[in-house]
Design a protein around this motif. Structure first.
Motif, short mmCIF file in Angstrom:
data_model
loop_
_atom_site.label_atom_id
_atom_site.label_comp_id
_atom_site.label_asym_id
_atom_site.label_seq_id
_atom_site.Cartn_x
_atom_site.Cartn_y
_atom_site.Cartn_z
N ALA A 157 1.75 63.06 30.06
CA ALA A 157 2.10 61.68 29.70
C ALA A 157 2.49 60.88 30.93
N LYS A 158 3.21 61.52 31.84
CA LYS A 158 3.61 60.85 33.07
C LYS A 158 2.38 60.43 33.88
N GLU A 159 1.43 61.36 34.04
CA GLU A 159 0.24 61.07 34.85
C GLU A 159 -0.60 59.95 34.25
N LYS A 160 -0.74 59.96 32.93
CA LYS A 160 -1.61 58.96 32.30
C LYS A 160 -0.97 57.58 32.22
N MET A 161 0.35 57.53 32.08
CA MET A 161 1.01 56.24 31.91
C MET A 161 1.55 55.66 33.21
N PHE A 162 2.04 56.53 34.09
CA PHE A 162 2.75 56.03 35.27
C PHE A 162 2.07 56.36 36.59
N GLY A 163 1.10 57.29 36.58
CA GLY A 163 0.46 57.66 37.84
C GLY A 163 1.46 58.25 38.81
N ASN A 164 1.58 57.66 39.98
CA ASN A 164 2.52 58.14 41.00
C ASN A 164 3.91 57.51 40.88
N GLU A 165 4.09 56.62 39.93
CA GLU A 165 5.38 55.95 39.76
C GLU A 165 6.39 56.88 39.07
N ASN A 166 7.64 56.80 39.46
CA ASN A 166 8.69 57.61 38.85
C ASN A 166 9.05 57.02 37.48
N PRO A 167 8.87 57.78 36.39
CA PRO A 167 9.11 57.21 35.06
C PRO A 167 10.57 57.26 34.61
N LEU A 168 11.41 57.99 35.31
CA LEU A 168 12.80 58.11 34.88
C LEU A 168 13.49 56.75 34.85
N GLY A 169 14.10 56.46 33.73
CA GLY A 169 14.78 55.18 33.55
C GLY A 169 13.88 54.08 33.03
N LYS A 170 12.57 54.30 32.96
CA LYS A 170 11.65 53.28 32.46
C LYS A 170 11.69 53.23 30.93
N VAL A 171 11.39 52.06 30.38
CA VAL A 171 11.39 51.86 28.94
C VAL A 171 9.95 51.74 28.46
N ILE A 172 9.58 52.56 27.49
CA ILE A 172 8.24 52.53 26.91
C ILE A 172 8.31 51.95 25.50
N GLN A 173 7.19 51.41 25.05
CA GLN A 173 7.16 50.74 23.75
C GLN A 173 6.20 51.48 22.82
N LEU A 174 6.65 51.71 21.61
CA LEU A 174 5.82 52.35 20.60
C LEU A 174 5.36 51.33 19.57
N GLU A 175 4.44 51.75 18.72
CA GLU A 175 3.99 50.88 17.65
C GLU A 175 5.18 50.45 16.79
N GLY A 176 5.20 49.22 16.40
CA GLY A 176 6.32 48.70 15.63
C GLY A 176 7.43 48.16 16.50
N ASP A 177 7.15 48.02 17.80
CA ASP A 177 8.09 47.43 18.76
C ASP A 177 9.32 48.32 18.97
N GLU A 178 9.22 49.61 18.68
CA GLU A 178 10.32 50.53 18.96
C GLU A 178 10.29 50.86 20.46
N ARG A 179 11.46 50.94 21.08
CA ARG A 179 11.53 51.16 22.53
C ARG A 179 12.36 52.41 22.85
N TRP A 180 11.81 53.21 23.76
CA TRP A 180 12.48 54.43 24.20
C TRP A 180 12.69 54.38 25.71
N LYS A 181 13.78 54.99 26.14
CA LYS A 181 14.07 55.07 27.57
C LYS A 181 13.89 56.53 28.03
#
Length: 385
Positions: A157-181
């Protein structure tokens, strides 16, 4: 010598064209089988990402009962954890490891959207399954009051969504506008068995009425405790249905579901190759019988027996090469077009193994008739002529 082979093949292009087509079809079938085997082997060689030994799964169904489900589930969960035979337990939803149950959702970060497996769990999930973190941490009960739901992702999931970027602390959005950190990253998590590819996985802290409990028991616990456990929690809610299974057994069953179709495909391919081999053997035997005068003349001119054998084997190698070249042109389209979304290495290994198998098959089919041709004596061939 090679030029001479091509000249001989061209002079009999009609009969040789059938051989080329036959070998080409065999190559394409082998390419499919070998690619499947390479894909399964690569997946199997990669770790699951969790431990299944001594872990039991209890699935709970409350049918039409809707009164105070959360409190009842909490009581059952606390009772399970209270046994001295239980090392640790975790609540989760029905998509437990090796279960034929999936939960997928689209997950978005900036302009990147992917689909991943969603695992809603409590804070004890990682410890129960022995999941090791590559970066960050696993969520805890203290994260419950956070603005965004804490989540852990796997490396894919890290490779597909963030590439070389550090995902720790980032907020992702799911269907229905739910947000996870994102608070942590794990390596692999192959919920559907050893043969599964490492697909994107997302874990989140949840307090919903989760219907499954993973129980890690202490070493030496036997079926007597299983019977006692199921009897006592069953008495707590007589109208509910409780099903217990071992992750070890579920893993074996899940792996069989993947390996058995591959085995059947390989057996069918084996019978097909046997028919191809018998056909090649028969055609070569017939061709050599028709060319006794040519063989006798070459023997009379001083050609040694190994040269005769090498000549006929060489002819078959040239025919096989023509078929394999056409097959490779077709097969190379799979990695170029990213067919089935598989790694290019799977197709490369499939092409290499198919090519080697074709040359081995052709050599074995040509060797015995060629040796028989080398044994023809000049006098015998000239006498028949």
């Amino acid at each position: 010598m090679i030029r001479h082979f091509f000249k001989l093949i061209w002079n009999k292009k009609r009969s040789n064209a059938l051989l080329i087509v036959e070998i080409l079809v065999a190559f394409l079938v082998l390419f499919g089988v070998m690619s499947l085997m390479a894909y399964n082997y690569q997946n199997y060689s990669r770790p699951l990402g969790f431990k299944y030994e001594q872990v039991w799964c209890i699935n709970i169904s409350w049918n039409q009962d809707t009164a105070q489900i959360g409190e009842k589930l909490k009581s059952i969960y606390q009772r399970i954890r209270s046994y001295p035979e239980v090392e640790i337990a975790s609540r989760t939803n029905g998509n437990t490891p090796f279960a034929n149950n999936q939960s997928n959702r689209n997950v978005k970060y900036n302009k990147v959207t992917i689909q991943g497996d969603i695992f809603s769990t409590d804070e004890h999930y990682a410890k129960t399954l022995g999941i090791e973190l590559a970066e960050g941490r696993w969520y805890t009960r203290a994260d419950k009051g956070a603005k965004h739901t804490p989540a852990v992702i796997n490396q894919m999931a890290k490779e597909k969504m963030f590439g070389n970027e550090n995902p720790l602390g980032k907020v992702i959005q799911l269907e229905g506008d739910e947000r996870w950190k994102i608070v942590g990253i794990v390596e692999n998590f192959k919920q559907r068995g050893n043969y599964q590819a490492n697909t994107p996985a997302f874990f989140n802290l949840s307090d919903w009425d989760m219907s499954s409990v993973l129980v890690k028991v202490k070493p030496g616990v036997d079926a007597n405790f299983e019977a006692k456990l199921m009897r006592e929690i069953g008495n707590m809610q007589p109208d509910w249905v409780f099903e217990l299974s071992y992750l070890k057994t579920l893993r074996k069953s899940m792996n069989q579901q993947t390996s058995i179709p591959s085995l059947i495909f390989s057996i069918v391919c084996g019978f097909f190759l046997l028919n191809v081999a018998l056909g090649l053997f028969g055609v070569l035997t017939l061709n050599i019988a028709k060319r006794k005068d040519e063989i006798g003349l070459r023997r009379a001119l001083g050609a040694p027996a190994p040269a005769i054998t090498a000549h006929f084997v060489g002819e078959m190698w040239v025919i096989a090469t023509l078929a394999v070249l056409v097959g490779l042109i077709l097969a190379v389209q799979f990695p170029l077009l990213n067919v089935f979304d598989l790694e290019a290495s799977v197709y490369v290994i499939g092409m290499l193994l198919a090519t080697l198998t074709i040359y081995l098959l052709v050599t074995l089919c040509a060797l015995y008739p060629s040796i028989q041709a080398a044994r023809i004596q000049p006098a015998t061939a000239l006498h028949e002529e």
